[in-house]
Enzyme design. Sequence first.
Site, PDB file in Angstrom:
ATOM      1  N   LYS A 182       0.840  -1.194   0.000  1.00  0.00           N
ATOM      2  CA  LYS A 182       0.000   0.000   0.000  1.00  0.00           C
ATOM      3  C   LYS A 182       0.884   1.256   0.000  1.00  0.00           C
ATOM      4  O   LYS A 182       2.101   1.167   0.070  1.00  0.00           O
ATOM      5  CB  LYS A 182      -0.943  -0.007   1.198  1.00  0.00           C
ATOM      6  CG  LYS A 182      -1.546  -1.369   1.520  1.00  0.00           C
ATOM      7  CD  LYS A 182      -2.387  -1.994   0.413  1.00  0.00           C
ATOM      8  CE  LYS A 182      -3.011  -3.290   0.925  1.00  0.00           C
ATOM      9  NZ  LYS A 182      -3.648  -4.120  -0.061  1.00  0.00           N
TER      10      LYS A 182
HETATM   11  C1  LIG Z   1      -4.457  -5.338   0.925  1.00  0.00           C
HETATM   12  C2  LIG Z   1      -5.924  -5.427   0.933  1.00  0.00           C
HETATM   13  C3  LIG Z   1      -6.622  -5.968   2.017  1.00  0.00           C
HETATM   14  C4  LIG Z   1      -5.942  -6.651   3.170  1.00  0.00           C
HETATM   15  O1  LIG Z   1      -5.121  -5.826   3.899  1.00  0.00           O
HETATM   16  P1  LIG Z   1      -4.166  -6.465   5.041  1.00  0.00           P
HETATM   17  O2  LIG Z   1      -3.667  -5.281   5.785  1.00  0.00           O
HETATM   18  O3  LIG Z   1      -3.094  -7.208   4.330  1.00  0.00           O
HETATM   19  O4  LIG Z   1      -5.010  -7.360   5.890  1.00  0.00           O
HETATM   20  C5  LIG Z   1      -8.004  -5.941   1.979  1.00  0.00           C
HETATM   21  N1  LIG Z   1      -8.670  -5.422   0.941  1.00  0.00           N
HETATM   22  C6  LIG Z   1      -8.034  -4.914  -0.130  1.00  0.00           C
HETATM   23  C7  LIG Z   1      -8.820  -4.318  -1.245  1.00  0.00           C
HETATM   24  C8  LIG Z   1      -6.640  -4.908  -0.173  1.00  0.00           C
HETATM   25  O5  LIG Z   1      -6.013  -4.415  -1.256  1.00  0.00           O
END
Ligand SMILES: *Cc1c(COP(=O)(O)O)cnc(C)c1O
Length: 377
Positions: A182
């Site tokens: 992210k």
């Molecule tokens: C990365 C992601 C998640 C999960 O996030 P984590 O912090 O790894 O649990 C959930 N939804 C979307 C759309 C994502 O891109």
Amino acid sequence: MTIPITKPLFGPEEQQAACEAIASGWVTQGPRVAEFEKAFAEYCGAKHAIATANCTTALHLSLLAAGIGPGDEVICPSMSFIASANAIRHCGATPVFAEVREHDFNLDPDDILPRITERTKAILPVHQLGMPAEIDKICRIADKHGLIVVEDAACAIGSSYRSVKIGRPFGKFACFSFHPRKVITTGEGGMITTDDDDAERLLRLLRQHGMSVPDTVRHRAREVIIESYVCVGYNYRMTDIQAAIGLEQLKRLDGMMADRQRLAERYNCAFADLPGVCVPQPPEYVVPNWQSYAVRLTDEMSVSRNELMQRLLDQGIASRRGVMTIHREPAYADLCVGLELPVTEAASDHSVILPMYPQMTDEEQEQVVSVVRKALT
Ligand SMILES: *Cc1c(COP(=O)(O)O)cnc(C)c1O
């Protein structure tokens, strides 16, 4: 690998902040988590922010706080990371998949109504790849049918919709991720924003074992406090080491978004005249954070999506398939017998994510562009 799909951007500030947290002796959820929550809420313009272990647990807790449980249905896109739907199943509820729109890969508001039943309790839109979904329209449908909206904003920190930052809740809750894929990262980590005071209290309880008095309060108390456990909670805490890093990452966010915006514009220009490629076109009412740069390949392409990915890899350049579809995964086979989502499937099968990170040099980007152009012409 010479050009990875992404790279976190850390400086000495993050190292220093993590060291200070360790030196303080308080390493689990404590004062730095509280400080990160406050800064995050301020950044988004939300009343409350509640830090969690990751976005999957943030989604799980938000759905629980929305009262979602066994027998309930939650409408969400299938074109998302699998955690979006897993969080619904963690509550014992059933995800009901709706189509996305091909121009922004986001939940199609027009496909929500046909999927509402008397069991539907909530809608879980995803701001996919940092591109805000049409959240006003989705919330209007939800209001009309008495449904709660939980936004999966995992990728969308810093993005805005009609000049409002994602995270100032349009729905009841918005959930963020700090995974290294992210825009800002704490290694692992998540955050929930909400304007609802009762929900905030419940989320804090559920996050920490249902404990009536947090350990931080007992630590400071001058009189003995015996805590009680008022509900069956979870351990979904963020650590102070992560929060210390998060505070520094938040300071870099606007700068990193400007770098990403510039790289996205350069990619768009480089592919503008290339037949067979559709570059992302943000709707005029959004400003994305460009968490990922995905292009869509059209039918007149000379090579397949996977061949293109292989040619990039042969040159040491990473790429990823476009966003996955959850309904075609083995874990969802029993739930999705006979389910067809043609728009979703085509969007997923024909898209590819290209490398992008704030430190990416013009030379690196030109290398990516040149391999893509050669493959497609
Ligand atoms: C990365 C992601 C998640 C999960 O996030 P984590 O912090 O790894 O649990 C959930 N939804 C979307 C759309 C994502 O891109």
